[in-house]
Every structure is written in structure tokens, then in C-alpha cells.
Design an enzyme around this catalytic site. Sequence first.
Site, PDB file in Angstrom:
ATOM      1  N   GLU A 112       0.883  -1.162   0.000  1.00 38.62           N
ATOM      2  CA  GLU A 112       0.000   0.000   0.000  1.00 38.62           C
ATOM      3  C   GLU A 112       0.914   1.203   0.000  1.00 38.62           C
ATOM      4  OE1 GLU A 112      -1.547   3.227   1.092  1.00 38.62           O
ATOM      5  OE2 GLU A 112      -1.747   2.260   3.052  1.00 38.62           O
ATOM      6  N   GLU A 131       2.485  14.131  -3.484  1.00 39.97           N
ATOM      7  CA  GLU A 131       1.710  13.843  -2.283  1.00 39.97           C
ATOM      8  C   GLU A 131       2.096  14.839  -1.193  1.00 39.97           C
ATOM      9  OE1 GLU A 131       0.242   9.821  -0.012  1.00 39.97           O
ATOM     10  OE2 GLU A 131       2.308   9.891  -0.703  1.00 39.97           O
TER      11      GLU A 131
END
Length: 492
Positions: A259, A390
Site C-alpha cells: 500500500e 503527495e
Amino acid sequence: MTTTVDRPVPVSDRSILIGGRWRDAVDGRTFDVENPATGEIIARVADGGAADAALALDAASAAQSGWAATSPRDRSVVLRRAFDLVVERTEDLAAVMTAEMGKPLAEARGEVAYAAEFLRWFSEEAVRIAGDHTLTGDGSTRMVVTRVPVGPCVLVTPWNFPLAMGARKIGPAVAAGCTMVFKPAEQTPLTSLALARIFQEAGLPDGVLNIVTTSDAGGVVEPWLRSGVARKLSFTGSTAVGRLLLGQAASTVMRTSMELGGNAPLVVCADADLETALDGAMIAKMRNMGEACTAANRLFVHRSVVDTFAEQLTARMAELTVGDGAHEGVRVGPLIDAEGRAKVQRLVDDAVRRGARILTGGATPEGPGYFYPPTVLVDVPPDAEIVHTEIFGPVAAIITFDDEDEVVRIANDTEWGLVGYVFTRDVDRAFDLGERLEVGMVGLNTGLVSNPAAPFGGVKQSGLGREGGRLGIDEFLEVKYFAVPRRPGRTL
């Protein structure tokens, strides 16, 4: 008026768990754990290396056959006991998380509840591992399909959700019958150590869960991946590190689930209920101070409602209380470290240089701790770095759009594909946009998608595999097929 909650933070060098025994690092080295709200050193833990990693993997390997042979019910009972203990110790666990990671106590308590649910979920999944029994097409052979533990697992967790990520990986591994070597994040080892002690108390046998705390992640994890003994890697962290680990795991063809990073689009359509959209945006943006892979990184708002949305979002962001998360009432704690805060400021400065406007926040405050104010940017241009990076901070970057085809194209113009959010009153539009977004999860009129009963994971460079839900345990199981010839004339 705010109140401070006492923080029962352990201070101990003996933080490596191997074969059920807590011990120092082989070479005696330690590293410090810092409170990001104050800069104070709150603990000193063992700084493991390659020698500790080898001992931990040996212990996991030695325990594997015995643990795999335990009954599903026995494994379920251990997980259920761990669930009960986590819930019982909510306040202590929340206080430790707040001290080492900075999240406000209210959010830390929420994470404890979230983490505990993974343990309860997988306690129930442990007794539901299924197989199959059928015949070949010509009827000559019985096909018996079983599912068995994959073997010793390498677990690597991030600092932003230290309890939940530990539970989300340990839970299915225990349920499946796998042993583990576990490296928690350097910034937040104390929460992981507390979870390991809970598993010991819950009756997990020695050697099933082994932990090596370290400031040298590569020096510990790489030998595990190249050993040929470990058969599974479960990693949560950055895409850059994920790529590196995939290369190392390839040398022994390990099973991997990852992830990784995210660049989540949040789309507010012209017909959206603005109160619902604002509620969702606050959750998707400000959960964990924005330090979440699921955080809404880019807020695409239709031109017809952008002014109202931006004004009301700014009002909500500006009223949030920033401070040490140990104080009740604080809504926004510090970022994890100086490097993380500097990155956020750099992204804001770059956007402003390219034409974005700051409606609130946007400047690093003075004083101790790694605080950054909730910030709203409008008129963010498509070439701003913040659109393609991000953020991992409390910055809402608003981008205006006119056309749905346009917003889908821009939203998908990223290497990541973890989650997207869509706000609209039109059900057909909601599913149409959600299906066109290149992501593994979609929140429709909600800013929260995470749930232990749901399959969590992304596409593209946001990862491989799924955690949680019915699929979560599959990552820790292999399929084994038995071919059994039938005697002529025999029936089922």
C-alpha cells in the site's frame, strides 16, 4: 480551556522481541524517539541491525510449522483476546501514539478503535478459510483444493498510523497461520511495541511475532527479503521505497502486497450538496493532519460553486485549534518532523509563485514543534508541484474545473491511483465518475473509505494487493491442489 492528558510512555532499551524474549540489540546500539510537538526525547529503543534481523527470522522460521498446525479456532481466540485488550487499553495506547507521532488524542482514540476492529474482523475470518472439492471434467479425478499459510512474513509499517497498520498486517497473518518478522517505523516504534506486548498477553506463542526496531531499515529488511526463508512481504509506505523493496523481493520471488503513495482527487460537482461536500473534504483532507495516503490531495471544484466552497472551507480550516495533541480540544497536531514540514512549505511556496492565492495559513509558525497551520489555496495552476506531489500536510489545494471529461483527464494524470472522492446528487453521475477514475477505492458523497470490512488498496503505483475485508487474508495464504484418482464405477 484545554486539559493535558498524562502520557504513559515507556523508556526502555530492551525493545527487540525475538522468540518471545525482549532484548537489547546485538551491538548494544540505541536510538531516540522524539515527541514532534515539543522536540523532547521520550524514549530510547534498541537499534537493531543485520545480526538481530537474522535471529528474528530464525525464530520465525522455527515457529512456522508449529503455528501453522494450530487450529483456526485457537488462532481466532488469540486475536479476539488481543481485540479485547486493545479496547481495554484505549487511553494508554492513544497517549503513546500522541506522544510519538503527534496526532490529537481524539484521533488517536479513533485509531485505536479502527485498529481493534481489524483484530476482531480477522478473528472471525480465521475460522472461515475455505477450500473446494469437485471433479475433473471427465469425472476421473477428485480435485481437492486447500489453502495453507504462505510461511514466514516480513511486515513493514509506516509512522502515520502505527497501531492500525500493525493490526491490519498482524491480524491476517495470525489468522492464516503465518509467523512474522516486523519492522515498525523508526519515528513511531512505541505503539508497535505496545501492540506486541498485547499479543504476548493474548497468548500468541513465542516466535510467531518477532520485532526488530531500527534506524537502519535497509540493513534489517533487505536481508529478510533476500534470505529465501521469508515468503511474504507486506509493506505500507512510499512508492519510492516500495519500488526498492519489490526489486529485493524479486530475488527470491516473494509474495508481495504493498500500500503505497496517493494523490487523491476530490471532485465537487455543480449539483453537489455543499454541506456534505465540505464535511467530506474536511475528513478527507484533515484526517491525521493530512498525513495520510488517502488524503484529498487535489480538490477539483466546479466553477459554479468554487467561490462558495472555498469561502466556507476556509472558514472551517481557520477555526481548527492547532497545538500539542496531548491537550484535549486540539484538532491539528504537529507534522512528523522538520523534513516533512519543510516539504509542505516548499509546495505552498511553489504554488504561490505560479499564481495560487492563500486564503488562510501558508506560513511556518515560530516556536518548538513541527506545526503547520491549516491552509487553503485557490487558483492552483496545473503545473504547480503540489498538484503532482503527495502533500502529506494540512493544505487544501483547490483547482477549478468546468467539464467532467476535463476533470477526469486531469485527475487521472498521475502515477498514483489509491482513492478518489466524488460529490454529486446524481447517482448516475456519481458512479460514472467513480468508474472513470483510475483508483482502487471511491468515496461517493463521503470523505472516509477506510473500514476493516472493506478491501483497502490501489492501482497503478499506489500498490499491489488488498488489505482488510474478505480479501485481506488471501494475501497470507497459498492454494494447494490435490489430485485424487477415482476408482471406476464409484460415485461421490
